[in-house]
Design a protein around this motif. Structure first.
Motif, PDB file in Angstrom:
ATOM      1  N   HIS A  18       0.750  -1.246   0.156  1.00  0.00           N
ATOM      2  CA  HIS A  18       0.155   0.006   0.053  1.00  0.00           C
ATOM      3  C   HIS A  18       1.026   1.194  -0.021  1.00  0.00           C
ATOM      4  CE1 HIS A  18       0.100   1.222   4.585  1.00  0.00           C
ATOM      5  NE2 HIS A  18       1.111   0.336   4.470  1.00  0.00           N
ATOM      6  N   HIS A  19       0.225   2.299  -0.166  1.00  0.00           N
ATOM      7  CA  HIS A  19       0.817   3.637  -0.054  1.00  0.00           C
ATOM      8  C   HIS A  19      -0.425   4.689   0.307  1.00  0.00           C
ATOM      9  CE1 HIS A  19      -0.672   5.270  -3.862  1.00  0.00           C
ATOM     10  NE2 HIS A  19      -0.531   3.981  -4.356  1.00  0.00           N
ATOM     11  N   LEU A  20       0.144   5.604   1.048  1.00  0.00           N
ATOM     12  CA  LEU A  20      -0.905   6.808   1.345  1.00  0.00           C
ATOM     13  C   LEU A  20      -1.013   7.589   0.006  1.00  0.00           C
ATOM     14  CD1 LEU A  20      -0.040   8.224   4.865  1.00  0.00           C
ATOM     15  CD2 LEU A  20      -1.752   6.670   3.996  1.00  0.00           C
ATOM     16  N   HIS A  34       4.800   0.243  -0.438  1.00  0.00           N
ATOM     17  CA  HIS A  34       5.642  -0.560   0.343  1.00  0.00           C
ATOM     18  C   HIS A  34       4.741  -1.716   0.882  1.00  0.00           C
ATOM     19  CE1 HIS A  34       4.009   2.496   3.088  1.00  0.00           C
ATOM     20  NE2 HIS A  34       3.829   1.647   4.049  1.00  0.00           N
ATOM     21  N   GLY A  35       5.331  -2.558   1.704  1.00  0.00           N
ATOM     22  CA  GLY A  35       4.294  -3.721   2.171  1.00  0.00           C
ATOM     23  C   GLY A  35       4.150  -3.931   3.749  1.00  0.00           C
ATOM     24  N   HIS A  36       3.479  -4.478   4.089  1.00  0.00           N
ATOM     25  CA  HIS A  36       3.332  -5.175   5.758  1.00  0.00           C
ATOM     26  C   HIS A  36       2.615  -6.612   5.801  1.00  0.00           C
ATOM     27  CE1 HIS A  36       4.229  -1.081   7.362  1.00  0.00           C
ATOM     28  NE2 HIS A  36       3.557  -0.525   6.556  1.00  0.00           N
ATOM     29  N   SER A  37       3.095  -7.005   6.903  1.00  0.00           N
ATOM     30  CA  SER A  37       2.321  -8.426   7.279  1.00  0.00           C
ATOM     31  C   SER A  37       1.192  -7.870   8.104  1.00  0.00           C
ATOM     32  CB  SER A  37       3.092  -9.522   7.901  1.00  0.00           C
ATOM     33  OG  SER A  37       4.128  -9.802   7.193  1.00  0.00           O
ATOM     34  N   LEU A  72      -7.559  -9.832   0.149  1.00  0.00           N
ATOM     35  CA  LEU A  72      -6.328  -8.650   0.206  1.00  0.00           C
ATOM     36  C   LEU A  72      -5.017  -9.188   0.225  1.00  0.00           C
ATOM     37  CD1 LEU A  72      -7.767  -6.766   3.284  1.00  0.00           C
ATOM     38  CD2 LEU A  72      -8.219  -6.125   0.689  1.00  0.00           C
ATOM     39  N   ASP A  73      -4.773 -10.381   0.265  1.00  0.00           N
ATOM     40  CA  ASP A  73      -3.525 -10.901   0.498  1.00  0.00           C
ATOM     41  C   ASP A  73      -2.601 -10.905  -0.954  1.00  0.00           C
ATOM     42  OD1 ASP A  73      -1.550 -12.510   1.817  1.00  0.00           O
ATOM     43  OD2 ASP A  73      -1.916 -14.166   0.948  1.00  0.00           O
ATOM     44  N   HIS A  74      -1.474 -10.492  -0.595  1.00  0.00           N
ATOM     45  CA  HIS A  74      -0.485 -10.251  -1.669  1.00  0.00           C
ATOM     46  C   HIS A  74      -1.099  -9.274  -2.692  1.00  0.00           C
ATOM     47  CE1 HIS A  74       1.564 -13.318   0.265  1.00  0.00           C
ATOM     48  NE2 HIS A  74       2.542 -13.037  -0.243  1.00  0.00           N
ATOM     49  N   GLY A  75      -1.956  -8.289  -2.526  1.00  0.00           N
ATOM     50  CA  GLY A  75      -2.400  -7.271  -3.334  1.00  0.00           C
ATOM     51  C   GLY A  75      -1.997  -6.009  -3.073  1.00  0.00           C
ATOM     52  N   LEU A  76      -2.391  -5.000  -3.721  1.00  0.00           N
ATOM     53  CA  LEU A  76      -2.299  -3.745  -3.518  1.00  0.00           C
ATOM     54  C   LEU A  76      -3.658  -3.036  -2.839  1.00  0.00           C
ATOM     55  CD1 LEU A  76      -0.722  -0.948  -3.783  1.00  0.00           C
ATOM     56  CD2 LEU A  76      -1.483  -0.649  -6.148  1.00  0.00           C
ATOM     57  N   LEU A  77      -3.498  -2.640  -1.422  1.00  0.00           N
ATOM     58  CA  LEU A  77      -4.759  -2.252  -0.916  1.00  0.00           C
ATOM     59  C   LEU A  77      -5.373  -1.114  -1.452  1.00  0.00           C
ATOM     60  CD1 LEU A  77      -3.496  -2.712   2.925  1.00  0.00           C
ATOM     61  CD2 LEU A  77      -4.895  -4.226   1.491  1.00  0.00           C
ATOM     62  N   ASN A  78      -4.573  -0.338  -1.901  1.00  0.00           N
ATOM     63  CA  ASN A  78      -5.107   0.850  -2.674  1.00  0.00           C
ATOM     64  C   ASN A  78      -6.230   0.861  -3.922  1.00  0.00           C
ATOM     65  OD1 ASN A  78      -2.351   1.545  -1.721  1.00  0.00           O
ATOM     66  ND2 ASN A  78      -3.084   3.577  -1.847  1.00  0.00           N
ATOM     67  N   GLU A  79      -6.146  -0.599  -4.480  1.00  0.00           N
ATOM     68  CA  GLU A  79      -6.974  -0.802  -5.547  1.00  0.00           C
ATOM     69  C   GLU A  79      -8.317  -1.491  -5.134  1.00  0.00           C
ATOM     70  OE1 GLU A  79      -4.547  -3.821  -7.563  1.00  0.00           O
ATOM     71  OE2 GLU A  79      -3.661  -2.212  -8.556  1.00  0.00           O
ATOM     72  N   LYS A  80      -8.556  -1.460  -3.834  1.00  0.00           N
ATOM     73  CA  LYS A  80      -9.776  -2.185  -3.293  1.00  0.00           C
ATOM     74  C   LYS A  80     -10.726  -0.950  -2.972  1.00  0.00           C
ATOM     75  CE  LYS A  80      -9.126  -6.405  -3.151  1.00  0.00           C
ATOM     76  NZ  LYS A  80      -9.804  -7.487  -3.847  1.00  0.00           N
ATOM     77  N   PRO A  81     -12.074  -0.793  -3.600  1.00  0.00           N
ATOM     78  CA  PRO A  81     -12.824   0.119  -3.186  1.00  0.00           C
ATOM     79  C   PRO A  81     -12.909   0.222  -1.546  1.00  0.00           C
ATOM     80  CG  PRO A  81     -13.877  -1.152  -4.977  1.00  0.00           C
ATOM     81  CD  PRO A  81     -12.586  -1.974  -4.360  1.00  0.00           C
ATOM     82  N   LEU A  83     -10.530   1.338   0.161  1.00  0.00           N
ATOM     83  CA  LEU A  83      -9.166   1.354   0.657  1.00  0.00           C
ATOM     84  C   LEU A  83      -8.245   2.274  -0.028  1.00  0.00           C
ATOM     85  CD1 LEU A  83      -8.839  -2.289   1.790  1.00  0.00           C
ATOM     86  CD2 LEU A  83      -9.282  -0.430   3.336  1.00  0.00           C
ATOM     87  N   GLU A  84      -8.856   3.249  -0.964  1.00  0.00           N
ATOM     88  CA  GLU A  84      -7.856   4.243  -1.585  1.00  0.00           C
ATOM     89  C   GLU A  84      -6.871   4.743  -0.785  1.00  0.00           C
ATOM     90  OE1 GLU A  84     -11.714   3.342  -3.625  1.00  0.00           O
ATOM     91  OE2 GLU A  84     -11.431   4.007  -1.639  1.00  0.00           O
ATOM     92  N   SER A  85      -7.389   5.193   0.388  1.00  0.00           N
ATOM     93  CA  SER A  85      -6.280   5.628   1.537  1.00  0.00           C
ATOM     94  C   SER A  85      -6.116   4.415   2.534  1.00  0.00           C
ATOM     95  CB  SER A  85      -6.624   6.953   2.201  1.00  0.00           C
ATOM     96  OG  SER A  85      -5.778   7.343   3.012  1.00  0.00           O
ATOM     97  N   PRO A  86      -5.223   3.529   2.352  1.00  0.00           N
ATOM     98  CA  PRO A  86      -5.704   2.167   3.128  1.00  0.00           C
ATOM     99  C   PRO A  86      -4.879   2.270   4.572  1.00  0.00           C
ATOM    100  CG  PRO A  86      -3.935   1.959   1.519  1.00  0.00           C
ATOM    101  CD  PRO A  86      -4.346   3.391   1.474  1.00  0.00           C
ATOM    102  N   THR A  87      -5.191   3.357   5.364  1.00  0.00           N
ATOM    103  CA  THR A  87      -4.951   3.302   6.865  1.00  0.00           C
ATOM    104  C   THR A  87      -5.461   2.154   7.627  1.00  0.00           C
ATOM    105  OG1 THR A  87      -6.890   4.499   7.417  1.00  0.00           O
ATOM    106  CG2 THR A  87      -4.872   5.695   6.750  1.00  0.00           C
TER     107      THR A  87
END
Length: 131
Positions: A18-20, A34-37, A72-81, A83-87
């Protein structure tokens, strides 16, 4: 004497990038990809229900939680409706929105990034599973 109230909790994990979005803190490393677990916990509160005597089926809670984490696993969170700002806060809401209909006693969602000791908890209204 009133009936006892119980809380049951299940957890799942996922890894995601994800990214802000633009407009976040200027010069912040959070705006870079960047990524996280992640670890997510869902808690359901209620009285033990007949005929089994449980609050909810833990296997059903686990299955639902893992299915959402799997999306969500192994994806880009920002692409999910949503979660465009995936805090962490938005991730809590994402899980709550999807689990709430099936688990009316849903009372708490915790999303954490254990490797960096960060977490966020969403406490839901006990009566209807909504924030």
């Amino acid at each position: 004497m009133s009936s006892p109230t119980f809380e049951i909790t299940k957890a799942a994990t996922f890894d995601a990038a994800h990214h802000l979005p633009a407009g976040g803190p200027v010069g912040s490393p959070y705006t870079r990809l960047h990524g996280h677990s992640f670890r997510v916990e869902a808690t359901v509160r209620g009285e033990a229900q007949p005929p089994v005597g449980w609050v909810a089926d833990l296997a059903e809670l686990e299955s639902a939680l893992r299915a959402i984490a799997g999306e969500l696993d192994h994806g880009l969170l920002n692409e999910k409706p949503g979660l465009e700002s995936p805090t962490l806060e938005r991730l809590c809401l994402y899980f709550a929105d999807r689990l709430g209909p099936a688990f009316p006693g849903l009372c708490r969602i915790v999303v954490s990034r254990p490797t960096i000791n960060e977490s966020c908890a969403l406490v839901l209204d006990r009566g209807n599973g909504e924030a």
